[in-house]
Enzyme design. Sequence first.
Site, short mmCIF file in Angstrom:
data_model
loop_
_atom_site.label_atom_id
_atom_site.label_comp_id
_atom_site.label_asym_id
_atom_site.label_seq_id
_atom_site.Cartn_x
_atom_site.Cartn_y
_atom_site.Cartn_z
CB ILE B 470 22.14 60.27 126.28
CG1 ILE B 470 22.59 60.38 124.56
CG2 ILE B 470 23.47 60.44 126.13
CD1 ILE B 470 23.57 61.26 123.72
N GLY B 513 25.80 54.22 118.78
CA GLY B 513 25.41 53.83 119.37
C GLY B 513 24.87 52.70 119.80
CE LYS B 622 5.67 53.75 120.93
NZ LYS B 622 4.26 53.12 122.54
CD GLN B 627 17.16 59.34 119.42
OE1 GLN B 627 18.22 59.95 119.23
NE2 GLN B 627 17.20 60.19 120.62
CE LYS B 690 22.30 51.44 106.79
NZ LYS B 690 22.92 51.16 106.08
CB VAL B 692 17.65 56.62 112.83
CG1 VAL B 692 17.50 56.22 114.25
CG2 VAL B 692 16.46 57.29 111.59
CD GLU B 694 25.43 62.41 115.03
OE1 GLU B 694 25.87 61.71 114.99
OE2 GLU B 694 25.58 62.27 116.77
#
Lengths: 218, 734, 190, 114
Positions: B470, B513, B622, B627, B690, B692, B694
């Site tokens: 997404i 995800g 990158k 994100q 893990k 990142v 959010e």
Amino acid sequence: MATPRENDVKRRTLMAATVATATVGTIASRAGAQASPASPPAPGSGAAPTLKVSFTVNGKPRDLELDPRTTLLDALREGLHLGGTKKGCDHGQCGACTVILDGRRINSCLTLAVMHQGGRITTIEGLGTPDKLHPMQAAFVKHDGYQCGYCTPGQICSAVAVLEEIEAGIPSHVTADLNAKPALDDAELRERMSGNICRCGAYSNIVEAIGEVAGRKA
Amino acid sequence: MKFDTPATTNPIDQLKIVGQPLDRIDGPLKTTGTAPYAYERHDVAPNAAYGHVMGSAIAKGRIASMDIATAKAAPGVLTVVTAENAGKLGKGEYNTAMLLGGPGIEHYHQAVALVVAETLEQARDAAEMIKVAYAPAKGAYDLAASRDSAKPSGKDDEPADSRVGDFDAAFAAAPVKLDATYTTPDQSHAMMEPHATIAAWEGDKLSLWTSNQMIAWSVGDMAKTLGMPEDKIHLMSPYIGGGFGGKLWIRADVVLAALGARAAKRPVKVALQRPLMFNNTTHRPATIQRLRIGTTKDGTITAIGHDSWSGDLPDGKPETAILQTRLLYAGANRLTRQRLAVLDLPEGNSMRAPGEASGMMALEIAMDEMAEKLGLDPVAFRIRNDTQVDPEKPERSFSQRQLTECLRTGAERFGWSARKAEPKQMRDGRWLVGLGMAAAYRGSPVIKSGARVRLDAKGTVTVETDMTDIGTGSYTIIAQTAAEMMGVPLDKVVVKLGDSAFPVSAGSGGQFGANSATAGVYAACVKLREAVTAKLGLNAADAQFADGQVRSGQRSIALAEAAKGTELVAEDAIEFGELDKKHQLSTFGAHFIEVGVDAATAEVRIRRMLAVCASGRILNPKSARSQVIGAMTMGAGAALMEELAVDTRHGFFVNHDLAGYEVPVHADIPHQEVIFLDETDPLSSPMKAKGVGELGICGVAAAVANAIYNATGVRVRDYPITLDKLLEKMPDVG
Amino acid sequence: MACNKRRPGSGCSALGGYSRQLAVVGGSDACIATHPSDMAVAMRVLDATVEAVKPQGATRTIPIADFHRLPGDTPEIETVLEPGELIASVTLPKPAGGMQHYRKVRDRASYAFALVSVAAIIQPDGSGRVALGGVAPKPWRREDAEAEFSRGAKAVMAKLLAGAKPTEENKFKVPLAERALAAVLAEPRG
Amino acid sequence: MKPFTYERAASPAGAASAAARRPDARFIAGGTNLLDLMKLQIETPAHLIDVNDLGLDKIEPTPEGGLRIGALVRNTDLAADARVRRDYAVLSRALLSGASGQLRNRATTAGNLL
């Protein structure tokens, strides 16, 4: 830089084309290709009268016959299958539909296709291809100036035009001295790019990408 | 592959390709406009008809009558779908309201009809010809007014309440305390690509090209909604123009496209029109949050309480704004309570970091307020109350927890020591300047995730999984994972995503995800490696995959050799055991912000932003950085401008377009800096990664709020912090 | 949504509803929409005139002060143009000199409508002109307020926004306009 | 959007008289406002008169020492005109603070008054 409109085509000929041609799709000339055996078009469904319009898209002349209500955006996306120009809001509020018309960037959602007889339109597909990226496209890849990619074509078309606007001396809201040549700094780029919303929030990277291209040009 | 013991050394640890800041492999397609999004698939449905959705004009009540005759007879119209003629429809497990309303209406702009016509222009015009008579009913639209009727409500496996020790007594006894209430408004995902779908039937089989984050959930819910078997549905979503949680589930576009295509007997395409989206789809619900913190005189928390109220439609879910407060800071006496009121506004649901994004907006202002009361630096106050174990269940430790390191690193890099603790001390021309910070916290769940990997005779590795990208970079990190595992360069990997014909993955949501889906690809690659060594007659135990070769002992054979004659295919899934129950998997960070507030008009402009993140192994610095900056940008919007304005008389969001609902533009966002702390988490997965995406939003808005306070001395506890909330207390002009 | 301007007679959902962006002065019981244009505010402070062509080919000149109508009972009629009348040009009088300012205040840093905008021309002697955007159904200027320039922004605004009837949600526009003008007046005049 | 017929006017008087013949007509220049409203059926003209060919896109000095700005001068061009920047900075600034670069490239002087 204001590129003069090159065409002097008698646009009133458009009026002559206002005849009730039954059409089955947005683009009558493509109807044959669109029709499917499983779904014959409904004939005589009282379809709107169409108008003919001819303009150049990415250097290629295109002739269309359109419902006059068709926006330039929908003519590109649905008529010419140039899906790179995106529909984000359809109301001039996001910039995803930005194309370059006669040398200037515009929102293609807020103009009718039939208004551009003889016009020259550049879309994202006209700037470069995956195998041969335009420098601005390459800079966006290098600086990760996108995430979901949906606003990206509009950002890139806008960015290309922004550098030309600065080059042409067109001031912006943040130009300190209206009578001097605008600077090519981040504040100018950010202000000028503000009509292109990126909800993924790639702004910081986009400005770096544009800055790099601008530096190369200088 | 079962993941139930901590990861040991594995091929990913080579970090030849994983962990490198590589350009996205989908970049050339996205930057040239050639990546096809759902509505653009002329190739699959060249004769698609156009659907236009009509939304309800009331928030609650019934459709008394509906006249579709004029619309049906309008030029080019093929069919009009309504609840009356659509046949029996079910409701998806993940949907709260029906996606096609009528006769009952559950919320404003709930879809009540789809007009299908030869052209978009015809469909849009004909939709205006539908005449609906409504019988409105009284609804509840005001969270503040409904607060007292709210009931305890948990979500998933989280209880509504949690209590440790005796909060009331400890809070009453605390020498320094804060009791403050904060509010966060309803917010909209406002992703750039509208929800869009092309639907085509072939007999009883339904193909859907749509824009969706969770393929398997959506196949399941389409089957439930239409009352058909899942295996008759083929759903494809290879490119998604943003989701942020708004596309975790099926929405009206996909249901109506399917119904329209069935009725029109030809493919139908539907994109929700932007002015419909804000009320038709889901949103992040507003919250009212009460924070109570009590400390000793030296700043040790002895009591921490967090109550949160939110609202949703009947059978809806709460905004879990108290979650981080259960885990972030130490304190012997604790109380969290979550209450849910019934509101007849549009459906509330997940938006980027549901729970923590809202909760941190309140908690991290409260922490700033407490630090001030204590005369402590806000960074030091947080460090003082760090904990390495779950404060509610001390037997559980965090798998990794570098909150303190994030705070220290951020303070150092940002030049935090230049901050004046006393507000209103810094000025730069017309600007009052302030610095603010907040901790960042977000859970990092893991979810079962599958993948299939193919090796062909050219040595090309093809990954197939229903994982979605997404904008998160899934294509690229999955390619990096496969390349690292199989010892091939990145350009020898093909990644195919977002197709229900592929193995079920974690999907994109809850920042699970990247870690889960790459771990699934890892598992499939382990199997493929076994197949390769078996085929080549090599010893699996010491086989090394590198440079397109497989080496074992003295032998070295080209990887492609293994697929000579016949392609090798391996499929597996990563399945997570109890590690995430025994340990708390979480990500930590710190946000530092500098704002300028115009001394005359109180306009707030962000001047600097820094985030420090500790979130396991960073698979691609990158795209991971992107994100985080994207989340920081959304956090800036939450702080300063984003608010769905509720008309509490009629029950709808008034500002339902991108002019009315303002999200940040380029000019709002300065250069952003992101630092990733070195971290690998062997308890999280074989990838040791893990999430990142959010983490990056959690805490940003509070850091902005705290910076505004530092600049102006005005403490605003109601978001967004617009100038009207500051103006009265600004200095005289002139 | 009810809107008397867009669908005459449908009512006004902003009255008693969400009104943060809307007019504080010049509105009516039928409509409190603001005029959205920035350009028109500058044209107003510059005393532009509008030349229009009537269907029969005759032209007329309309001072910008008279061009826009207040909503009254007919908010759908926004200007004095007659049906079919076409604007041909806008004329600016000879330059007014002075320091010219356009201060637009908005939540977002760009690409947003004004909460308040101040178009001002300040002469070296301290006299000046001012028009406001974002506060009224038309570019808002009152020449009598400009006599107060020597007494400062507060005095100017007291006259300029006299009779303002803000809502609870948009009452901040009154001090905001005053402060924005004060900031303009604080800038160097030469 | 309701169906409409469309014509391009060749002169200002022609445009005005075409409009007089069709009370349900609207002029369209930039279209940035009108089309927005037409999509929402807030504006429902049955006939559009495209006025982009009227030659009203010039900025000329007046005998009084002012400037006469054609109705169809685009916002970008008006804001960037050297005379406007020098002598009417408030106008240039106002234009540049409005909308976005894309919209200013289409939006016209006349349209912005409405």
